[in-house]
Write a protein that holds these residues in place. Structure first.
Motif, short mmCIF file in Angstrom:
data_model
loop_
_atom_site.label_atom_id
_atom_site.label_comp_id
_atom_site.label_asym_id
_atom_site.label_seq_id
_atom_site.Cartn_x
_atom_site.Cartn_y
_atom_site.Cartn_z
N ASP A 81 -55.68 -0.01 -30.18
CA ASP A 81 -54.48 -0.67 -29.88
C ASP A 81 -53.68 0.39 -28.77
OD1 ASP A 81 -52.07 -1.86 -30.10
OD2 ASP A 81 -51.29 -0.92 -32.12
N VAL A 82 -53.40 -0.34 -27.79
CA VAL A 82 -52.79 0.70 -26.44
C VAL A 82 -51.28 0.48 -26.64
CG1 VAL A 82 -53.15 1.27 -24.36
CG2 VAL A 82 -55.03 0.52 -25.59
N VAL A 83 -50.56 1.43 -26.07
CA VAL A 83 -49.28 1.57 -25.57
C VAL A 83 -49.03 0.98 -24.07
CG1 VAL A 83 -47.00 2.64 -25.17
CG2 VAL A 83 -48.40 3.33 -27.25
N SER A 84 -48.38 -0.18 -24.00
CA SER A 84 -48.49 -0.48 -22.67
C SER A 84 -47.63 0.22 -21.56
CB SER A 84 -47.91 -2.11 -22.51
OG SER A 84 -46.77 -2.32 -22.83
N GLY A 85 -47.40 0.08 -20.36
CA GLY A 85 -46.67 0.85 -19.54
C GLY A 85 -45.30 0.51 -19.56
N ASP A 86 -45.06 -0.90 -19.59
CA ASP A 86 -43.58 -0.91 -19.64
C ASP A 86 -43.10 -1.28 -20.92
OD1 ASP A 86 -45.07 -3.30 -20.58
OD2 ASP A 86 -44.43 -4.70 -19.21
N THR A 137 -44.52 7.31 -20.27
CA THR A 137 -43.79 8.60 -20.65
C THR A 137 -42.62 8.71 -21.48
OG1 THR A 137 -44.12 9.09 -18.19
CG2 THR A 137 -42.57 10.30 -19.55
N GLY A 138 -42.05 7.50 -21.83
CA GLY A 138 -40.96 7.30 -22.66
C GLY A 138 -41.76 7.24 -24.13
N ALA A 139 -42.31 6.32 -24.21
CA ALA A 139 -43.20 6.26 -25.66
C ALA A 139 -43.82 7.66 -26.11
CB ALA A 139 -44.08 5.15 -25.40
N LEU A 140 -44.50 8.40 -25.21
CA LEU A 140 -45.01 9.57 -25.29
C LEU A 140 -43.87 10.70 -26.07
CD1 LEU A 140 -47.82 11.33 -25.50
CD2 LEU A 140 -47.27 11.92 -23.22
N MET A 141 -43.02 10.62 -25.29
CA MET A 141 -41.90 11.80 -25.68
C MET A 141 -41.37 11.20 -27.06
SD MET A 141 -39.72 14.32 -25.35
CE MET A 141 -39.61 14.90 -23.87
N ALA A 142 -41.05 9.88 -27.38
CA ALA A 142 -40.32 9.55 -28.49
C ALA A 142 -41.40 10.02 -29.96
CB ALA A 142 -40.20 8.09 -28.52
N MET A 143 -42.81 9.53 -29.44
CA MET A 143 -43.70 9.91 -30.49
C MET A 143 -44.00 11.39 -30.84
SD MET A 143 -46.75 7.28 -29.86
CE MET A 143 -46.54 5.45 -29.69
N SER A 144 -43.89 12.23 -29.60
CA SER A 144 -43.99 13.53 -29.90
C SER A 144 -42.86 14.11 -30.18
CB SER A 144 -44.28 14.25 -28.47
OG SER A 144 -45.29 13.73 -27.46
N LYS A 145 -41.70 13.99 -30.17
CA LYS A 145 -40.48 14.39 -30.79
C LYS A 145 -40.25 13.96 -32.16
CE LYS A 145 -35.51 14.90 -30.38
NZ LYS A 145 -34.38 14.50 -29.41
N ALA A 149 -40.28 0.30 -29.59
CA ALA A 149 -41.36 -0.50 -29.95
C ALA A 149 -42.47 0.25 -30.16
CB ALA A 149 -41.51 -1.89 -29.18
N ALA A 150 -42.87 0.86 -29.14
CA ALA A 150 -43.87 1.78 -29.50
C ALA A 150 -43.75 2.68 -30.68
CB ALA A 150 -44.27 2.77 -28.03
N LEU A 151 -42.95 3.43 -31.02
CA LEU A 151 -42.82 3.94 -32.21
C LEU A 151 -43.27 3.35 -33.48
CD1 LEU A 151 -39.42 6.14 -32.06
CD2 LEU A 151 -41.65 7.07 -32.04
N ARG A 152 -43.02 2.22 -33.50
CA ARG A 152 -43.20 1.23 -34.77
C ARG A 152 -44.79 1.31 -34.94
NH1 ARG A 152 -38.25 -1.65 -33.23
NH2 ARG A 152 -39.44 -3.20 -32.09
N ARG A 153 -45.58 1.63 -33.84
CA ARG A 153 -47.18 1.29 -33.81
C ARG A 153 -47.51 2.76 -33.30
NH1 ARG A 153 -47.40 -1.25 -28.97
NH2 ARG A 153 -49.56 -1.46 -29.23
N ALA A 154 -46.66 3.80 -33.63
CA ALA A 154 -47.45 5.17 -33.55
C ALA A 154 -48.78 5.30 -34.32
CB ALA A 154 -46.28 6.18 -34.06
N GLY A 177 -50.37 7.40 -30.35
CA GLY A 177 -49.73 7.72 -31.44
C GLY A 177 -50.58 8.77 -32.12
N LEU A 178 -51.99 8.23 -32.31
CA LEU A 178 -53.04 9.05 -33.03
C LEU A 178 -53.45 10.40 -32.32
CD1 LEU A 178 -55.44 6.23 -34.09
CD2 LEU A 178 -53.77 7.37 -35.35
N ALA A 179 -53.37 10.55 -30.89
CA ALA A 179 -53.71 11.70 -30.19
C ALA A 179 -52.44 12.66 -30.78
CB ALA A 179 -53.65 11.56 -28.70
N VAL A 180 -51.22 12.28 -30.55
CA VAL A 180 -50.06 13.29 -30.67
C VAL A 180 -50.17 13.67 -32.37
CG1 VAL A 180 -47.68 13.49 -31.30
CG2 VAL A 180 -48.68 12.32 -29.26
N ASN A 181 -50.58 12.50 -33.49
CA ASN A 181 -50.62 12.79 -34.70
C ASN A 181 -51.78 14.01 -34.98
OD1 ASN A 181 -49.57 12.16 -37.65
ND2 ASN A 181 -52.05 11.54 -37.73
#
Length: 370
Positions: free
Chosen positions: A66-71, A107-115, A76-81, A87-91
């Protein structure tokens, strides 16, 4: 020293799994102590590893298709972290299975997941995105924030200055990096209320491992006059894109000029060593690896279009921040800022007490005279 593993989001980025694995392999050839947790589609990762057999013994694969798309929107990405490679790399960092995470994805998804997963260091309100940029000085200049926070108050800017200085000490080796706030002029009266207040706080702070030098204008960012440029994410992202655009413009202008005539082509051959040096200096792959500063863990964002060299540089940035314990450095500087505030508050209270006692004594004297 044995480094903790670095979790690599093998599915992120424009160039695909092959480039991410090639970049990790290049980083390992430079530093054979690196270990990896490769997160993504296992069959594709194994196929990419066929070209890098030395990576097999240094890597573990965590399957995820499962991959987070660029757009994709961060919400939405947070719900699939819990199901995406990002999401699994950050976890993995949160769970202690890796010391740092590297991704070239959204970038936005990565920041949201990381935070959400790692939370911010005590004393930091918001994480900031920081990157190294080329300069005419002895070292690259660190700039933050580059887009994580579009609006910032004075407190945020002060925290960014502390985090940027801690990062700069690792990169440059300076004990007190030169820090400046991005502004529309260098005069003390220029800028917003937030900039004015941040300036006052930084000038009043003592004991911090940085040298605050006031303001800097955008055209001086790459001149080597400072080590850290601090701004809000809105202004920082615009400045970054303008600088990158100017670099591409100069490169294309030179290319067009050198191919315009036979004489120009001969001139190009004569000046080729200089133009190659310029190309190397302006290549974003050689400065790749933006860092989310202020989190309880190391997360590095690679350019989505980075090649293997760029990915290798991002991995190396992550490893270096682990080695130098960036999180501890930031926490120590924040503690020093807190001590400065306590001392300032104590002095203010003492001064106020003296003033009140003087007023009371004056009132008593007037009463006795009457």
């Amino acid at each position: 020293m044995t480094l903790p593993r670095i979790a690599v989001d093998a599915m992120g980025g424009d160039e695909g799994v092959q480039t991410m694995i090639s970049g990790a392999a290049l980083a390992r050839r430079r530093h054979d102590k690196f270990k990896f947790l490769l997160v993504g589609d296992e069959p594709r990762i194994k196929a990419a590893l066929d070209a890098h057999p030395q990576m097999r013994g240094a890597s573990e694969i965590l399957h995820c298709d499962d991959v987070v798309s660029g757009d994709e929107k961060p919400t939405a990405a947070l719900r699939r972290a819990k199901t995406t490679s990002m999401g699994l790399a950050v976890n993995a960092v949160k769970q202690g299975h890796a010391g740092a995470a590297v991704s070239a994805g959204n970038t936005g998804a990565l920041m949201a997941m990381s935070k959400l997963s790692l939370r911010t260091i005590k004393g930091i309100d918001r994480p900031a995105l920081a990157a190294l940029m080329p300069s005419l000085g002895e070292n690259d200049v660190i700039m933050l924030d580059l887009g994580a926070n579009t609006e910032c108050d004075a407190r945020n800017l002060v925290q960014f200055a502390i985090m940027g200085a801690a990062y700069s000490r690792i990169v440059t080796g300076r004990e007190a990096p030169r820090v400046r706030l991005l502004n529309i002029g260098t005069e003390e009266t220029k800028g917003t209320e937030q900039l004015q207040e941040a300036t006052q706080r930084l000038r009043a702070a003592t004991g911090l491992a940085l040298s605050f030098d006031g303001f800097i204008e955008a055209d001086k960012i790459n001149r080597g006059f400072c080590d850290v440029v601090v701004t809000d994410g809105f202004s920082g992202n615009i400045a970054l894109k303008a600088i990158e655009g100017a670099a591409r413009f100069v490169t294309d202008l030179l290319r067009n000029a050198f191919t315009s005539s036979l004489r120009s082509k001969i001139g190009f051959l004569v000046s080729r060593p200089a133009t190659e040096l310029l190309k190397h200096h302006l290549d974003p792959n050689n400065h790749n690896g933006a860092v989310f500063l202020g989190l309880n863990g190391v997360v590095v964002k690679s350019h989505g279009s980075a090649n293997a060299t760029g990915v290798a540089n991002a991995v190396t940035v992550a490893a270096r921040l682990l080695e130098e314990d960036l999180t501890h450095r930031i926490s120590a500087d924040l503690a020093e800022l807190g001590e400065t505030r306590l001392r300032s508050s104590a002095r203010a209270n003492a001064a106020g007490k003296v003033d009140r006692e003087a007023e009371a004594e004056a009132d008593t004297s007037e009463g006795q005279g009457a």
